[in-house]
Scaffold this active site. Structure first.
Site, PDB file in Angstrom:
ATOM      1  N   SER A 186      12.547 -84.102  64.623  1.00 28.57           N
ATOM      2  CA  SER A 186      13.736 -84.855  64.270  1.00 28.57           C
ATOM      3  C   SER A 186      14.077 -83.208  62.345  1.00 28.57           C
ATOM      4  CB  SER A 186      14.008 -86.129  63.232  1.00 28.57           C
ATOM      5  OG  SER A 186      14.762 -86.227  63.095  1.00 28.57           O
ATOM      6  N   GLU A 206      23.721 -97.883  59.499  1.00 22.55           N
ATOM      7  CA  GLU A 206      22.892 -97.489  60.351  1.00 22.55           C
ATOM      8  C   GLU A 206      22.080 -98.958  60.480  1.00 22.55           C
ATOM      9  OE1 GLU A 206      19.777 -95.361  61.229  1.00 22.55           O
ATOM     10  OE2 GLU A 206      21.056 -93.449  59.726  1.00 22.55           O
ATOM     11  N   HIS A 223      21.516 -84.023  53.043  1.00 20.67           N
ATOM     12  CA  HIS A 223      21.444 -85.173  53.524  1.00 20.67           C
ATOM     13  C   HIS A 223      19.305 -85.605  53.126  1.00 20.67           C
ATOM     14  CE1 HIS A 223      19.642 -88.668  55.058  1.00 20.67           C
ATOM     15  NE2 HIS A 223      19.249 -87.957  56.709  1.00 20.67           N
ATOM     16  N   CYS A 245      22.761 -91.180  59.803  1.00 21.44           N
ATOM     17  CA  CYS A 245      22.781 -91.210  58.285  1.00 21.44           C
ATOM     18  C   CYS A 245      24.012 -90.241  57.917  1.00 21.44           C
ATOM     19  CB  CYS A 245      21.698 -90.340  57.968  1.00 21.44           C
ATOM     20  SG  CYS A 245      19.875 -91.389  58.367  1.00 21.44           S
ATOM     21  N   THR A 303       8.021 -92.716  54.226  1.00 18.30           N
ATOM     22  CA  THR A 303       9.827 -92.683  54.030  1.00 18.30           C
ATOM     23  C   THR A 303      10.613 -93.723  53.735  1.00 18.30           C
ATOM     24  OG1 THR A 303      10.199 -91.840  56.436  1.00 18.30           O
ATOM     25  CG2 THR A 303       9.292 -90.415  54.460  1.00 18.30           C
TER      26      THR A 303
END
Length: 391
Positions: free
Chosen positions: A204, A82, A236, A114, A155
């Protein structure tokens, strides 16, 4: 159509040669270190120099696993990312050339936040089923950047995972059991005109867990399975604490001894991610590699459940079965050296590097790659063309 088992035959990793310590970052940002190390579950963050992008990292990961026989038989190259470098040309075309793969191959780039690494894996499995004897190269490569002093900064991360897909795989069979779902939401997105993504962090995470719950329930219904049918689960993991929350969702209702066993497995799953950070499309497979490398309680025949998630959103649950002597197919020394040989940056060095971007105005540029000993680097830009160098 092939009736043989198809899956992951080789798996390789590339990480940039630099990192920062999350405790250092927390102190510089005026935060309690526990917020990053315990709250997020992160210890170190990979930092890419200007001499590495998604293409060079992907090619470096591929070089870890390819031999001449692979190069002659690969007829599909998939780059999942991405953070692509071009709005038209697929990064896999560069990778195909840089790694010396035979010319009669299809090369494409895939995007869905992702999730696209999993999409690439499933495409490759279908391709091999329709083209017995061929091989496919799938690489998930990304650079996660949210901006200095942003909420998403801790992150971040960077890296690439490369997988060779073929019949009779020597690491894991990908089972034909995947269940996917899509929902149109705005939890994380990157408009073309913005430098950094728009992120609704808490929302999210909630969507991630809700999609996981629903796709896992549908998977169980379609295949008549329970948590007891799996030895371990991978997720993930944009930050490793989220994967831990996902595990709690999956093992809800399981016996206490099974929960304890799965928690033990998960600790091995997240070890590499704790020291690399979020690598977007490669995150799920970094967790898988971490299990293969670190988990002494796994063995041939074990069934691994996998949950892939990409914001926006697409989720998928599928499974893989480990095959005999799978650990012998992994270059443990090479993977360990990636972590051992990295150079630690001070927070000032990290910030200086962060703000040193390749020009976007078309001007010629030479990168400073003096500290980057990677086999493939970005040497600069000339005539709007990125200059890759193989060393």
């Amino acid at each position: 159509m092939s009736d043989k088992k198809i899956g992951i035959d080789k798996i390789g990793l590339y990480l940039p040669p630099y990192y920062i310590d999350m405790v250092d970052l927390a102190h510089e940002r005026g935060e309690d270190a526990d917020k990053y190390t315990l709250g997020l579950g992160q210890e170190k963050m990979a930092v890419p120099p200007e001499s590495q992008d998604t293409v060079s990292m992907a090619a470096n990961a591929a070089l870890q696993i390819l031999d001449d026989d692979d190069r002659e038989k690969i007829d599909l190259v998939v780059l999942a990312t991405e953070t692509g470098i071009d709005k038209s040309k697929a990064g896999s075309v560069y990778i195909h050339h840089l790694t010396g793969i035979q010319p009669f191959a299809r090369s494409i780039e895939m995007k869905q936040a992702c999730y696209s690494g999993t999409a690439g894996l499933q495409l490759a499995v279908s391709h091999i089923a329709n083209h017995p004897g061929s091989r496919a190269l799938v690489i998930a490569s990304d650079i996660a950047k949210y901006g200095l002093n942003s909420g998403g900064e801790p992150t971040q991360g960077a890296g690439a995972v490369a997988m060779l897909i073929k019949e009779d795989p020597r690491i894991a069979i990908v089972e034909p059991d995947s269940v996917s779902m899509s929902r149109d939401i705005m939890d994380f997105w990157k408009p073309n005109y913005l430098e950094y993504p728009e992120v609704k962090g808490q929302y999210s995470s909630m969507q991630y867990l809700d999609v996981l719950s629903k796709v896992w329930a549908e998977y169980q219904k379609r295949h008549d399975v329970t948590v007891e049918d799996f030895e371990s689960f991978i997720f993930h993991i944009p930050f490793t604490k989220l994967g831990e929350k996902g595990l709690r969702k999956v093992m809800k209702g399981a016996a206490e001894d099974k929960k304890a066993e799965l928690k033990k497995h998960y600790e091995h799953t997240r070890l590499l991610s704790k020291n690399a950070g979020n690598i977007y499309t490669g995150s799920l497979f970094l967790g898988f590699l971490s299990s293969l490398v670190n988990d002494p309680h796994l063995s041939a025949g074990d069934r691994i459940g996998a949950f892939s998630y990409g914001s926006g959103a697409v989720g998928e649950f599928f499974s893989m079965e480990l095959v005999e002597d799978y650990r012998e197919r992994i270059d443990l020394e090479a993977i360990q050296s990636l972590f051992d040989n990295r150079h630690k940056l001070s927070i000032q060095e990290y910030e200086d590097s962060y703000n040193k971007e390749l020009p976007v105005d078309g001007s010629e540029y030479e990168t400073d790659y003096s500290g980057d000993n990677s086999a493939i680097i970005v040497a600069g830009i000339k005539d709007h063309e990125r200059q890759y160098r193989v060393r």
